[in-house]
Design an enzyme around this catalytic site. Structure first.
Site, PDB file in Angstrom:
ATOM      1  N   GLY A  43       0.749  -1.351   0.286  1.00 19.91           N
ATOM      2  CA  GLY A  43      -0.351  -0.165  -0.391  1.00 19.91           C
ATOM      3  C   GLY A  43       0.738   1.015   0.308  1.00 19.91           C
ATOM      4  O   GLY A  43       0.308   1.963  -0.752  1.00 19.91           O
ATOM      5  N   CYS A  44       2.113   1.147   0.588  1.00 19.61           N
ATOM      6  CA  CYS A  44       2.911   2.488   0.984  1.00 19.61           C
ATOM      7  C   CYS A  44       3.817   2.547  -0.331  1.00 19.61           C
ATOM      8  O   CYS A  44       3.835   3.388  -1.152  1.00 19.61           O
ATOM      9  CB  CYS A  44       3.970   2.065   2.156  1.00 19.61           C
ATOM     10  N   THR A  45       4.130   1.695  -1.192  1.00 23.78           N
ATOM     11  CA  THR A  45       4.404   1.357  -2.417  1.00 23.78           C
ATOM     12  C   THR A  45       3.628   2.155  -3.612  1.00 23.78           C
ATOM     13  O   THR A  45       4.199   3.239  -4.008  1.00 23.78           O
ATOM     14  CB  THR A  45       5.261   0.123  -2.847  1.00 23.78           C
TER      15      THR A  45
END
Length: 150
Positions: A43-45
């Site tokens: 999700g962060c990537t």
């Protein structure tokens, strides 16, 4: 979590692009602060790659984007190099920046919540939303700031 209309807390911290002193940007350009849970998670990537891929759109509004989480500078550097992030990833040692913005942790546990703040040129928070915010939503707020400045 701090709400809109609140004066943004200033901070100084290490980042993948040197020391970031938020006060240097106030009065000059809008600031997008992205508090994200962890480097190298899907999700962060995805969230930070969307910023990278939209750099020209952010540039149209003269906005600086800062990713913030408590990972080490070395970990941030590896993450940024792997994905070609050309914006600073800020080291929030001890979670002090997160705490000053009222960003909590998931169920009070390890990872910080995902929150996006947009700070206007006067240093006030004009957008504060949890979750994986769409690029279009962030750019819409930046557009309204650009329009009101003219």
């Amino acid at each position: 979590m701090l709400s809109t209309g609140t004066k943004a807390p200033l901070f100084e911290a290490d980042s993948t692009q040197g020391t970031i002193n938020l006060a240097q940007y106030i009065g000059k350009q809008p600031i997008v602060l992205i508090f994200y849970p962890m480097d190298e998670t899907p999700g962060c990537t995805k969230q930070l790659c969307a910023v990278r891929d939209s750099r020209g759109l952010y540039a149209r509004h003269n906005a600086i984007v800062l990713g913030v989480n408590p990972a080490s500078l070395e970990h941030h550097r590896q993450f940024a190099e792997k994905h070609n992030y050309d914006f600073p990833l800020v080291v929030d040692a001890g979670g002090e920046i997160r705490k000053s913005y009222g960003v909590g942790k998931f169920l009070g546990l390890i990872a910080q919540q995902r929150v996006v703040f947009i700070i206007d040129q006067e240093g006030k928070i004009v957008f504060a939303e949890k979750g994986l915010r769409p690029t279009e939503e962030i750019l819409g707020v930046l557009q309204s700031l650009s329009s009101s400045a003219q």
